[in-house]
Design an enzyme around this catalytic site. Structure first.
Site, PDB file in Angstrom:
ATOM      1  N   ASP A   1       0.831  -1.203   0.000  1.00 26.67           N
ATOM      2  CA  ASP A   1       0.000   0.000   0.000  1.00 26.67           C
ATOM      3  C   ASP A   1       0.868   1.256   0.000  1.00 26.67           C
ATOM      4  O   ASP A   1       1.871   1.338   0.718  1.00 26.67           O
ATOM      5  CB  ASP A   1      -0.867   0.040   1.265  1.00 26.67           C
ATOM      6  CG  ASP A   1      -2.282  -0.443   1.024  1.00 26.67           C
ATOM      7  OD1 ASP A   1      -2.722  -0.462  -0.143  1.00 26.67           O
ATOM      8  OD2 ASP A   1      -2.947  -0.810   2.005  1.00 26.67           O
TER       9      ASP A   1
ATOM     10  N   GLU B   1     -14.188  -2.035  -1.933  1.00 26.73           N
ATOM     11  CA  GLU B   1     -14.413  -2.143  -0.492  1.00 26.73           C
ATOM     12  C   GLU B   1     -15.767  -1.571  -0.098  1.00 26.73           C
ATOM     13  O   GLU B   1     -16.106  -0.445  -0.470  1.00 26.73           O
ATOM     14  CB  GLU B   1     -13.310  -1.435   0.303  1.00 26.73           C
ATOM     15  CG  GLU B   1     -13.510  -1.563   1.811  1.00 26.73           C
ATOM     16  CD  GLU B   1     -12.298  -1.183   2.638  1.00 26.73           C
ATOM     17  OE1 GLU B   1     -12.398  -1.226   3.890  1.00 26.73           O
ATOM     18  OE2 GLU B   1     -11.251  -0.843   2.055  1.00 26.73           O
TER      19      GLU B   1
END
Length: 275
Positions: free
Chosen positions: A88, A186
């Site tokens: 990330d 998500e």
């Protein structure tokens, strides 16, 4: 092809080629031992900025730094030989300009050996994704609930309901067109996640989305029951290691206080055996 049958780690193009096939399996990892446990079973492993909350006790992912991501990326890399590693990009490391994003993505890849980076954002990050991909940085996109934007999203809310659906669909198409090799969805309504999966050319990785996505990811400490501060609705606990660990610690404390541990078999004689 399953992760367990592979002798070498997949590349981003291999993940892209899994679109519409056997579901892609992924988990987060932050340490070498955890990476070793999942290496035989995952197609890719994400060094998530969720490390800030899970391991460092931060209230959100916003306080995670490049230094933290490099440190944990290196640790995870030592535990992987079959799964691809994605790292990330932390908050503030890529949003300013595409050039800033490239500098930091290059650091993450060079310092950790990652196969790709992941960044949050849809249409507004398309130019940055294209800039990175054109310069040799494979990008996994992340849309829907983007935890780094919780202050503007108003918290950890489901994204894509009602009049937001078309915008999220546009986000998915924008990151696809920009060259992302996959996209995390998500906290997106299942029907919308299925629509996105059907309409874009790259794999969708669901977390709180739909079983119809091309793959799934969970925070490993959530699914193992190690992180117990809160439990999102989309998490299934496949273990209760936090509860078991606390019980083991209590048993240890009780035995120490009762002088039952260490027992004779855990201590050493003055002379070595046989002398």
């Amino acid at each position: 092809m399953s992760a367990t049958a592979r002798k070498t780690a997949p590349m981003p193009d291999d993940i892209r080629a899994m679109k519409g096939g056997t579901p892609i399996v992924s988990l987060t990892a932050y340490t070498t031992p955890m990476a070793q446990m999942m290496d035989d079973h995952c197609d890719f492993v994400l060094v998530g900025d969720s490390v800030g909350m899970v391991l460092h006790g931060l209230p959100s992912t916003l306080g995670v730094t490049m230094e933290m991501m490099v440190m944990h990326g290196r640790a995870v890399a030592r535990g992987l030989s079959k799964a691809m590693m994605v790292v990330d990009m932390p908050f503030g490391s890529y949003e300013e300009t595409p050039a800033q994003a490239f500098r930091n993505a290059a650091i993450l890849m060079a310092e950790t050996g990652a196969g790709a980076v992941k960044l949050e954002g849809g249409q507004h990050m398309a130019d940055t994704i294209a800039f990175l991909v054109a310069r040799g940085i494979p990008v996994m996109a992340h849309i829907g609930l983007t935890p780094q934007s919780i202050n503007t999203l108003g918290g950890y809310k489901v994204q894509g309901r009602d009049d937001q659906a078309d915008m999220l669909m546009a986000d998915a198409q924008a990151v696809t067109d920009a060259g992302a090799f996959s996209v995390v969805l998500e906290k997106v309504p299942a029907r919308l996640a299925d629509r996105i999966t059907a309409e874009i050319a790259i794999p969708t990785i669901g977390i709180g989305a739909s079983a119809g996505c091309d793959g799934q990811i969970l925070v490993v400490d959530d699914m193992l029951g190690l992180f117990t501060t809160f439990k999102p609705k989309f998490v299934k606990r496949f273990g209760n290691l936090g509860r078991d660990g606390e019980a083991a610690i209590k048993a240890y404390a009780d035995e120490v206080r009762a002088r039952h541990f260490p027992a004779p078999e855990h201590t050493f004689a003055e002379k070595a055996p046989g002398k």
